[in-house]
Scaffold this active site. Structure first.
Site, PDB file in Angstrom:
ATOM      1  N   SER A 204       0.836  -1.199   0.000  1.00 16.86           N
ATOM      2  CA  SER A 204       0.000   0.000   0.000  1.00 16.86           C
ATOM      3  C   SER A 204       0.879   1.261   0.000  1.00 16.86           C
ATOM      4  O   SER A 204       1.712   1.431  -0.885  1.00 16.86           O
ATOM      5  CB  SER A 204      -0.950  -0.040   1.198  1.00 16.86           C
ATOM      6  OG  SER A 204      -1.969   0.920   1.085  1.00 16.86           O
TER       7      SER A 204
ATOM      8  N   ASP B  55      -9.534  -3.978  -5.808  1.00 21.12           N
ATOM      9  CA  ASP B  55      -8.814  -2.883  -5.154  1.00 21.12           C
ATOM     10  C   ASP B  55      -8.941  -1.604  -5.978  1.00 21.12           C
ATOM     11  O   ASP B  55      -8.673  -1.610  -7.179  1.00 21.12           O
ATOM     12  CB  ASP B  55      -7.329  -3.263  -5.036  1.00 21.12           C
ATOM     13  CG  ASP B  55      -6.548  -2.352  -4.106  1.00 21.12           C
ATOM     14  OD1 ASP B  55      -6.863  -1.159  -4.013  1.00 21.12           O
ATOM     15  OD2 ASP B  55      -5.603  -2.852  -3.475  1.00 21.12           O
TER      16      ASP B  55
ATOM     17  N   HIS C 242      -8.166  -4.694  -1.102  1.00 20.56           N
ATOM     18  CA  HIS C 242      -6.939  -4.053  -0.666  1.00 20.56           C
ATOM     19  C   HIS C 242      -6.467  -4.647   0.671  1.00 20.56           C
ATOM     20  O   HIS C 242      -7.256  -5.117   1.473  1.00 20.56           O
ATOM     21  CB  HIS C 242      -7.181  -2.551  -0.507  1.00 20.56           C
ATOM     22  CG  HIS C 242      -5.945  -1.751  -0.284  1.00 20.56           C
ATOM     23  ND1 HIS C 242      -5.055  -1.444  -1.297  1.00 20.56           N
ATOM     24  CD2 HIS C 242      -5.434  -1.179   0.836  1.00 20.56           C
ATOM     25  CE1 HIS C 242      -4.068  -0.720  -0.816  1.00 20.56           C
ATOM     26  NE2 HIS C 242      -4.269  -0.550   0.481  1.00 20.56           N
TER      27      HIS C 242
END
Length: 323
Positions: free
Chosen positions: A167, A263, A293
């Site tokens: 991320s 995502d 995600h």
């Protein structure tokens, strides 16, 4: 609900749905941004505690406090029981630059350690909004330099270091490599980058229009909140946040890029992959069906999490230094 979004919950794979339900059982609305950043951090730590239980046990762990360019930095070195060479992986944790720490990503780092047979070194960079861009990039770059200067002390090869991240940490991993390249030109010591579901600069895309909401804490409003915390009023050189504004056509280390099908940051990963391969930079892309995600955390119940780490580890093993 934002208009035109797909029903991601209905599209989740059975293991992802099981994991999602467990998340809600543990702490519903764990990722809301309609609270203070201190509360966001507390919620994140509480929700991640369950997912970090168990997993590989290192041969030893070393914790170091280092005086960096913006204050003291904590790093944690995980040494595997079965070590393969003296390579090291610097792991940069995710959390939108605002939440997360060495404990919230402990299991990911320990699994990566075991799967690669390499030392995995986590960085507790300073978080936003107290510290804004480019502090975090400068700190990660500093740690790589510091590790190379002190490689003998920690029994690692200064010319065999990879960078991994998830991320916001994936953004920082790529940004750190670009920053070092632009500052010092030679980054051939970087073996490869392992980039898990990062945002690399897009502010709008089909995947952002289709996915993201309360279920993953990545609605458009959430994404803007994280960016505003990180960037503040910074509007000058954003090449180490918007990596697509930087030169990705040369001197980028080999990249393993992975993302979940559901995502909102999916298109950041696919665009990065397309740019790299079109410029003959070695890259591999994995898209995991039916997952959202941050799925790397869920190795307790989600096979895709283990598969993504194992695939990244295989890419790492198959990557060789330029030198």
């Amino acid at each position: 609900m934002e208009m035109n979004k797909l029903n991601a919950v209905a599209l989740m794979s059975p293991p992802m749905l099981e994991t999602f339900n467990k998340q809600n059982e543990l702490m519903k609305d764990a990722f809301t941004t309609d609270i203070t950043f201190e509360e966001m951090r507390d919620n994140y730590m509480k929700e991640r505690k369950y997912w970090n239980e168990g997993g590989p046990v290192p041969e030893k762990i070393i914790n170091e406090d280092i005086h960096g360019p913006h204050g003291v930095l904590d790093i944690r070195l995980h040494y595997p029981r079965k070590r393969a060479g003296k390579g090291a992986i610097v792991y940069i944790h995710g959390g939108g630059f605002v939440v997360g720490n060495l404990d919230t990503h402990s299991k990911i780092m320990r699994i990566l350690m075991e799967e690669t047979g390499s030392v995995v070194i986590g960085i507790n960079y300073h978080l936003a909004p107290e510290h804004k861009y480019p502090v975090q990039v400068e700190e990660c770059a500093f740690i790589l330099d510091w590790l190379r200067q002190n490689a003998d002390e920690f029994d690692i090869d200064e010319d065999n270091i990879a960078i991994a991240g998830d991320s916001g940490g994936a953004n920082l991993a790529l940004a750190t490599a670009l920053y070092l390249r632009d500052q010092k030109k030679d980054i051939s010591f970087i073996r490869c980058l392992l980039l898990y579901y990062g945002g690399f600069g897009l502010t709008d895309s089909p995947s952002r229009r289709l996915y993201g909401g309360t279920y993953d804490g990545l609605s458009q409003k959430d994404l803007e909140t994280y960016s505003n915390f990180y960037l503040g009023d910074h509007h000058s050189d954003l090449r180490y946040f918007d990596c697509f504004a930087n030169d990705l056509t040369k001197d980028v280390p080999p990249c393993y890029i992975a993302c979940g099908q559901l995502d909102p940051l999916l298109d950041d990963s696919t665009l990065l992959y397309d740019i790299l391969v079109s410029n003959k930079i070695r890259a591999e892309y994995d898209e995991f069906s039916g997952v959202i995600h941050a799925f790397l955390h869920f190795s307790r119940s989600l096979p895709a999490a283990m598969q993504a780490i194992q695939n990244g580890a295989k890419f790492y093993r198959n990557s060789v230094k330029v030198k």
